[in-house]
Design a protein around this motif. Structure first.
Motif, PDB file in Angstrom:
ATOM      1  N   THR A  31      30.904  35.766  37.336  1.00  0.00           N
ATOM      2  CA  THR A  31      31.653  36.942  37.772  1.00  0.00           C
ATOM      3  C   THR A  31      31.953  36.881  39.266  1.00  0.00           C
ATOM      4  O   THR A  31      33.077  37.157  39.707  1.00  0.00           O
ATOM      5  CB  THR A  31      30.863  38.225  37.437  1.00  0.00           C
ATOM      6  N   PHE A  32      30.943  36.487  40.055  1.00  0.00           N
ATOM      7  CA  PHE A  32      31.123  36.392  41.504  1.00  0.00           C
ATOM      8  C   PHE A  32      32.162  35.329  41.859  1.00  0.00           C
ATOM      9  O   PHE A  32      33.041  35.558  42.691  1.00  0.00           O
ATOM     10  CB  PHE A  32      29.780  36.076  42.180  1.00  0.00           C
ATOM     11  N   ILE A  33      32.082  34.176  41.220  1.00  0.00           N
ATOM     12  CA  ILE A  33      33.033  33.094  41.492  1.00  0.00           C
ATOM     13  C   ILE A  33      34.456  33.557  41.174  1.00  0.00           C
ATOM     14  O   ILE A  33      35.389  33.311  41.937  1.00  0.00           O
ATOM     15  CB  ILE A  33      32.661  31.820  40.708  1.00  0.00           C
ATOM     16  N   LYS A  34      34.618  34.243  40.070  1.00  0.00           N
ATOM     17  CA  LYS A  34      35.942  34.756  39.696  1.00  0.00           C
ATOM     18  C   LYS A  34      36.453  35.729  40.756  1.00  0.00           C
ATOM     19  O   LYS A  34      37.609  35.649  41.189  1.00  0.00           O
ATOM     20  CB  LYS A  34      35.873  35.436  38.328  1.00  0.00           C
ATOM     21  N   LEU A  35      35.591  36.636  41.213  1.00  0.00           N
ATOM     22  CA  LEU A  35      35.979  37.631  42.204  1.00  0.00           C
ATOM     23  C   LEU A  35      36.447  36.984  43.504  1.00  0.00           C
ATOM     24  O   LEU A  35      37.518  37.304  44.004  1.00  0.00           O
ATOM     25  CB  LEU A  35      34.800  38.569  42.493  1.00  0.00           C
ATOM     26  N   VAL A  36      35.639  36.062  44.056  1.00  0.00           N
ATOM     27  CA  VAL A  36      35.998  35.489  45.359  1.00  0.00           C
ATOM     28  C   VAL A  36      37.126  34.467  45.239  1.00  0.00           C
ATOM     29  O   VAL A  36      37.854  34.247  46.204  1.00  0.00           O
ATOM     30  CB  VAL A  36      34.787  34.916  46.131  1.00  0.00           C
ATOM     31  N   GLU A  38      39.719  34.887  43.026  1.00  0.00           N
ATOM     32  CA  GLU A  38      40.910  35.729  42.907  1.00  0.00           C
ATOM     33  C   GLU A  38      41.271  36.416  44.222  1.00  0.00           C
ATOM     34  O   GLU A  38      42.444  36.645  44.505  1.00  0.00           O
ATOM     35  CB  GLU A  38      40.716  36.760  41.799  1.00  0.00           C
ATOM     36  N   SER A  39      40.269  36.708  45.068  1.00  0.00           N
ATOM     37  CA  SER A  39      40.544  37.364  46.351  1.00  0.00           C
ATOM     38  C   SER A  39      41.005  36.363  47.407  1.00  0.00           C
ATOM     39  O   SER A  39      41.426  36.763  48.491  1.00  0.00           O
ATOM     40  CB  SER A  39      39.295  38.096  46.856  1.00  0.00           C
ATOM     41  N   GLY A  40      40.897  35.063  47.096  1.00  0.00           N
ATOM     42  CA  GLY A  40      41.285  34.024  48.051  1.00  0.00           C
ATOM     43  C   GLY A  40      40.218  33.732  49.089  1.00  0.00           C
ATOM     44  O   GLY A  40      40.468  33.005  50.046  1.00  0.00           O
ATOM     45  N   GLU A  41      39.011  34.270  48.902  1.00  0.00           N
ATOM     46  CA  GLU A  41      37.944  34.087  49.881  1.00  0.00           C
ATOM     47  C   GLU A  41      37.055  32.872  49.589  1.00  0.00           C
ATOM     48  O   GLU A  41      36.279  32.454  50.439  1.00  0.00           O
ATOM     49  CB  GLU A  41      37.077  35.348  49.953  1.00  0.00           C
TER      50      GLU A  41
END
Length: 116
Positions: A31-36, A38-41
């Motif tokens: 979940t964390f990998i997907k979030l960062v 998708e945010s480009g971070e």
């Protein structure tokens, strides 16, 4: 600014977690990998082998010395990291708090000051 978010594992602590808690950590990383991502971070992430699969190398008097195991003998060990590219240190801290391991151990946030 780029930050290194380091993860440390304590096998004794890990052994006390339920299977559901362990699975929550694994799923939480996805979940964390997907979030960062998708945010480009997201810059990169790596999971590292256990200390028993580690070699520590020193050179003394011109001779190479190789030791099995980690540099620092400790129950807890460096087990992985994320590199993130964020606007502020506060955002890096916010992301570190989202890493599932932070529920059970510390996640270190360190600014990257040089890249080769």
């Amino acid at each position: 600014m780029r930050y290194l978010l380091t993860l440390h594992m304590n096998p004794t602590l890990w052994a006390t977690l339920t299977d559901d808690q362990k699975n929550g950590v694994f799923e939480g990383h996805g979940t964390f990998i997907k979030l960062v991502t998708e945010s480009g971070e997201m810059v990169e992430t790596k999971a590292l082998a256990e200390p028993s699969d580690t070699k520590t190398v020193r050179v003394k008097g011109g001779a190479k010395q190789v030791q099995d195991g980690a540099f620092i003998e400790s129950e807890a060990f460096f087990c992985g990291y994320y590199v993130v590219d964020v606007e502020t240190e506060e955002r890096a801290v916010e992301l570190a708090a989202m890493i599932p391991d932070a529920q059970y151990t510390a996640v270190e946030v360190r600014k990257i000051v040089h890249e080769g």
